[in-house]
Structure formats: structure tokens, C-alpha cells
Design an enzyme around this catalytic site. Structure first.
Site, PDB file in Angstrom:
ATOM      1  CG  ASP A 166      -2.275   0.684   0.928  1.00 28.39           C
ATOM      2  OD1 ASP A 166      -2.218   1.882   0.592  1.00 28.39           O
ATOM      3  OD2 ASP A 166      -3.350   0.073   1.047  1.00 28.39           O
ATOM      4  CG  HIS A 200      -1.773   1.562  -3.135  1.00 22.13           C
ATOM      5  ND1 HIS A 200      -2.968   1.353  -2.485  1.00 22.13           N
ATOM      6  CD2 HIS A 200      -1.451   0.375  -3.703  1.00 22.13           C
ATOM      7  CE1 HIS A 200      -3.334   0.090  -2.644  1.00 22.13           C
ATOM      8  NE2 HIS A 200      -2.431  -0.512  -3.383  1.00 22.13           N
TER       9      HIS A 200
END
Length: 384
Positions: A198, A232
Site C-alpha cells: 500500500d 500505492h
């Protein structure tokens, strides 16, 4: 802690304690949720009673985790990660997942139920973070390697004077953010390595009602000389940012992965509100990324009645060898355009779409080159 593997439940750090891992030492955290007591914590920016983080402290000062050993959260597709509810991470039809409890916690927050009455734990499947000092002063984590966290890795909350240096985070599990300082003041993240499932670094200040109730912005953060691989976003502000953020400096960082989505990402929404201001990124070298070099988004997750503000953003000396889809990507409200953006000495090569921008006010391009073409101040139609 000497060279060996130590299987343990969660660790509580008291004031003036340094948990030191010598070379070759590994702390392997239990997979048995019964070993995790219920404590006061934040989960995705919302206060509640839930499983203790794997390393936890509350109202302590002068605490540290140091040394060249390994912190192993012991999560995989058969343990912890499948609670996310994604088939990618081992969840199958009929298995329990966190989704109902996550929604229940949202509703408790919206109804402003006392956080100590928001009780979760066994049967709710909300995964613990690896390291969460809560309301602490003078926090140090240095040199350790961190792998396989159930959820976020480092999540200091409401802390002051936090130093994170020479830490290596490697794990591609669900919501495996590398470092998420939340509502903290005076944070230094230096010489670290992130390869995450992430956001590599995501600066936060609480979700929606909880963030606005506590009113503690993220402020005075320096991110320096770090390496970001998969994730991300490299340097991210949000999305749980209702308390606002200010004075964020990212200096001399390096990023490179086809699975790194964005270089600088500011994500918020009108359910958050808050002011994000005074963000400076300088001397950033990027090999490749997937989505956007610079991304402003006021429409992350669902809307509400609290229009956010993004202003005073300065990006200087950004070099990208092989860009992704966008150079600059911005989505804002007409009533709240992104304000006062200065881009200086930027060279982005190989992007598909140089810019996609809607509402912006006072944006300046100074020696900005995308795909070999100079971007002028007239390239973006500004709001009046």
C-alpha cells in the site's frame, strides 16, 4: 535481544525502554488472536477498542525499537491477511472478513459514540498494526527490518518528536502501509527503504468525525533520503486527514517501480474536510511509476459536507526517466480549487498524458518539461 528467533504475543513499551535487537535476532509475533489483549487504538483513523498492535505504547515517553534484527508480523494469506476479504490475499467465500465490522465502526463514529464503547476484537476481524505508539513523546525506531505485518507497519498516533531512521520495510500484503504518522508533531523519516503493498509513507490526521473532533493536524514532518519501490504512493498525505496537515517536507528521495502508482499523492474528500497546506518536495529522482507523478484528489472515497482545502504546494527538482499515465493529475471542487502550486525544474519523460487538471488557482510552471516539451503557465486554465 540476542541472535535467535523469539515467538511472542504483543509487546508493550514502557517509558525509558529501548527494545534492542542484535544482529540475527528475529521477533516473530503470534498468529493467535487470543494472545492480543483489547486496547484503546486507532483503526484506519477511527478510535476504538481492538486488538493490541504488535508493539504498543500509550502515554509513554522516551521509547525506542533499535538494532539490526527483524520484526516479523507473521502474516500471510492464511493468517491475518485473508481477513481483508480479498481473494487475492487468501479469502474464500464463507470465510469471515473485516467488512461488516469496518462498516459498524464507521457508523459508531458518525453517531459519535464514545470510542471506549466501540468494542471489537474476537469475532470482528479488524487486523492489528505492527507498531503503534499512542500519545507518546520522544519515539525512536532505527535500523530494524520489518516484514509481514497484519496491516499497517508503523503508525504513531498523537505523538510528538518521532524519529524513524534506516528502517527497511518489505511486505506486499493488503493495507501494508510502510509508515503512517497520524496527528503527530515533529516527525523525521530518514534513510529508510519501503517496498510495500500500500502507501510507502502516508501522513494522516484522523477520519471524518474523529479527526475533526480531536483536531490534531499532522505537522512538521521531514521525509529525507528514502527509497520507495512498490506501493500505492511514495509520499502520500491522506486519506484519513480530517485534522489537516501542514509543513510537510520531502527531500532527496528516490522512487522506482512499475508498481509504484504515484510519486506525490494528496488524497482527501468532502467527508474529511480539513486544510492540507505547505507541502514541499525537492530533489526527487524517479525511475518509473504507474499512474501519476503528482496527484491531487478531493474525491477519494465518499463525499460529505466538509469541503477540503489543498494549498501551498511546491515541487522542485523532480526527475522522472520513464513516467506512467499522467504527469500532473488533479481533481478538485470548483468551490475549492487547489491553490498556490509552484512547479520548478521538473523533467518528466515518457508519460501518456502530460496533464489532466480541472480546478486550480495560482499555478506556476518554471522550467517544467514533460515529454520534451516546455509547459507554460498558460497550459492550465485557472479558476478566477
Amino acid at each position: 535481544m540476542p541472535s535467535a528467533v523469539f515467538l511472542t504475543g504483543p509487546i508493550y513499551l514502557k517509558s525509558n525502554v529501548n527494545l534492542h535487537l542484535e544482529d540475527g535476532a528475529t521477533i516473530l509475533f503470534s498468529r493467535n488472536s487470543d494472545d492480543y489483549p483489547i486496547v484503546f487504538t486507532r483503526w484506519e483513523g477511527m478510535e476504538c477498542m481492538n486488538y493490541s498492535p504488535q508493539i504498543y505504547a500509550y502515554d509513554e515517553e522516551n521509547i525506542a525499537v533499535t538494532g539490526n534484527g527483524i520484526l516479523d508480523g507473521n502474516a500471510d494469506n492464511n493468517n491475518w491477511w485473508n481477513w481483508n476479504g480479498s481473494k487475492t490475499y487468501g479469502w474464500k467465500e464463507g470465510m469471515p472478513k473485516q467488512t461488516p465490522a469496518r462498516e459498524a465502526l464507521h457508523q459508531m463514529m458518525y453517531k459519535e459514540i464514545d470510542p471506549k464503547e466501540r468494542i471489537f476484537g474476537d469475532g470482528y476481524w479488524l487486523r492489528p498494526n505492527m507498531f503503534q505508539p499512542y500519545n507518546c513523546k520522544n519515539v525512536l525506531i532505527s535500523d530494524v527490518k520489518m516484514i509481514n505485518s497484519p496491516m499497517w507497519f508503523m503508525n504513531p498516533v498523537l505523538c510528538e518528536n518521532v524519529t524513524i531512521e534506516r528502517v527497511k520495510v518489505v511486505s506486499l500484503g493488503p493495507n501494508n502501509d510502510g509508515c503512517d504518522p497520524e496527528s503527530c508533531k515533529n516527525v523525521l523519516i530518514k534513510d529508510c527503504y519501503f517496498d510495500t503493498g500500500d502507501d510507502c509513507i502516508a501522513i494522516k490526521s484522523g477520519r471524518d468525525q474523529d479527526g475533526r473532533r480531536i483536531v490534531r493536524p499532522a505537522e512538521n514532518h521531514i521525509i529525507e533520503n528514502c527509497m520507495m519501490k512498490e506501493g500505492h504512493g511514495g509520499v502520500v498525505i491522506g486519506s484519513e486527514i480530517a485534522g489537516g496537515a501542514r509543513n510537510i517536507y520531502a527531500l532527496n528521495n528516490t522512487m522506482d517501480s512499475p508498481d509504484l502508482d504515484r510519486v506525490l499523492r494528496i488524497k482527501t474528500s468532502s467527508s474529511r474536510g480539513g486544510i492540507i497546506e505547505n507541502v514541499f518536495m525537492k530533489d526527487t529522482k524517479v525511475g518509473t511509476y504507474k499512474d501519476a507523478a503528482i496527484r491531487f484528489n478531493m474525491f477519494y472515497e465518499k463525499p460529505g459536507n466538509f469541503i477540503p482545502t489543498i494549498r501551498n504546494i511546491w515541487v522542485e527538482n523532480l526527475e522522472v526517466e520513464n513516467g506512467g499515465k499522467y504527469g500532473l493529475l488533479s481533481a478538485a471542487y470548483e468551490s475549492s480549487p487547489v491553490q498556490h502550486v509552484k512547479l520548478v525544474n521538473i523533467n518528466i519523460k515518457g508519460v501518456e498524458i502530460p496533464m489532466k487538471v480541472d480546478y486550480v488557482k495560482d499555478i506556476t510552471f518554471d522550467n517544467v518539461v514533460i515529454n520534451g516539451k516546455i509547459i507554460s503557465n498558460s497550459s492550465v486554465k485557472e479558476n478566477p
